[in-house]
Design an enzyme around this catalytic site. Structure first.
Site, short mmCIF file in Angstrom:
data_model
loop_
_atom_site.label_atom_id
_atom_site.label_comp_id
_atom_site.label_asym_id
_atom_site.label_seq_id
_atom_site.Cartn_x
_atom_site.Cartn_y
_atom_site.Cartn_z
CG HIS A 109 31.99 32.81 59.25
ND1 HIS A 109 31.45 34.01 58.88
CD2 HIS A 109 31.88 32.91 60.64
CE1 HIS A 109 30.94 34.63 59.73
NE2 HIS A 109 31.45 34.10 61.00
CG ASP A 165 29.92 32.19 63.67
OD1 ASP A 165 30.07 30.98 64.00
OD2 ASP A 165 30.76 32.97 63.66
CG HIS A 186 33.79 32.93 68.36
ND1 HIS A 186 32.70 32.64 67.61
CD2 HIS A 186 34.25 34.45 67.88
CE1 HIS A 186 32.73 33.55 66.52
NE2 HIS A 186 33.62 34.44 66.63
CG HIS A 243 31.61 40.43 64.58
ND1 HIS A 243 32.18 41.52 63.96
CD2 HIS A 243 32.54 39.40 63.82
CE1 HIS A 243 32.92 41.20 62.92
NE2 HIS A 243 33.12 40.01 62.88
CD GLU A 300 31.19 36.27 65.68
OE1 GLU A 300 31.76 36.99 66.33
OE2 GLU A 300 31.79 35.83 64.59
FE LIG Z 1 31.23 34.69 62.90
FE LIG Z 2 33.98 35.72 65.22
#
Ligand SMILES: [Fe+2]
Ligand SMILES: [Fe+2]
Length: 272
Positions: A180, A8, A153, A68, A39
């Site tokens: 993340h 990400d 994800h 997102h 995202e």
């Molecule tokens: Fe993310």
């Molecule tokens: Fe996410």
């Protein structure tokens, strides 16, 4: 084939580290295909058409999304004309865009990329396993696709590991995104699929998931929201996973974590 997946991208720091570094990596490592999760590319929330194009221009062949996906409403529109942008494949029927696509790599090979979202501590969506199974059946590795990348994800590591084993032997790489934070469990599974529970973000690790730490801390300590989340603007670490595949089978031969720049310990593949 030489594949690179980046986790990400968060905000301007995450974008900049990718835009600055990716062209050099493509050249130095002679990458055949690059996929990037975008995202959080627009200030941490979604992606705009301009940012998407910048990431593609830097060398991304596919840009995946997640929970997102639609934070920037324009994504609902431009995803219909940008076939390098993928949203989760298990969104409801009728959702704009696509969740899987077969791309032509730099070496002329066919690469299937799929974006799928988990359901544990996430939105209730269609069964990710059934959705991935359908796409893999429609585009078998080593026959139609020369390589297959699945961006899982999801929040729960259990669900990501299960997806790795579900697709083992049928995909080149199953890699997690969304948390993340990069994990240290990169490996080649029994059936030949490269796996890593989370690629980590491309973003500033001096924060909370790539966001400035003050507001998350306030919310955790007082339970009173008193501002917006803003992307942390310190120097980012580019995080992802490098995979080399066998040209005949499409299965993985080598896998290694990639961490470049910023605060995290640095990691580069030793096989390129
Ligand atoms: Fe993310
Ligand atoms: Fe996410």
């Amino acid at each position: 084939m030489r594949l690179l997946f980046l986790g990400d991208l968060v905000g301007r720091s995450g974008r900049n580290v990718v835009i600055d570094r990716l062209p050099g990596l493509v050249e130095r490592w002679r990458l055949d295909f690059v996929a990037v999760n975008g995202e959080n590319a627009a200030g941490g929330f979604g992606i705009t058409e301009e940012i998407c194009q910048d990431v593609i221009d830097a060398g991304a062949d596919a840009v995946t999304l997640g929970n997102h996906s639609w934070d920037q409403r324009e994504a609902l529109v431009f995803i219909t004309r940008q076939d390098r942008l993928l949203r989760p494949v298990n969104y409801p029927r009728g959702t704009p865009g696509r969740g899987a696509h077969l791309y032509t790599a730099r070496n002329g090979a066919n690469v299937l990329v799929m974006n799928v979202m988990g359901r544990i501590y996430m939105d209730a969506l269609d069964d990710p396993f059934a959705a991935v199974g359908r796409e893999l059946d429609a585009c078998p590795l080593g026959q139609v696709a020369d390589a297959i990348i699945i961006d899982m994800h999801a929040e729960a590591t259990s669900e990501k590991q299960a997806m790795g084993h579900f697709a083992d032997g049928r995909a080149s790489l199953v890699v997690g995104t969304h948390t993340h934070v990069p994990t240290a469990d990169h490996q080649i599974l029994e059936g030949g699929t490269a796996y890593m529970s989370d690629a980590g973000m491309c973003g500033d690790y001096d924060g909370v998931l790539g966001m400035e730490k003050e507001e998350p801390l306030r919310r955790f300590t007082t339970k009173i929201p008193s501002g917006r989340f803003t992307a942390s603007l310190g120097e980012a670490t580019l995080c992802g996973v490098a995979v080399e595949t066998d040209d005949a089978t499409g299965l993985a031969i080598n896998v290694a974590p990639v961490r470049i720049g910023g605060r995290l310990s640095q990691a580069l593949p030793d096989f390129w």
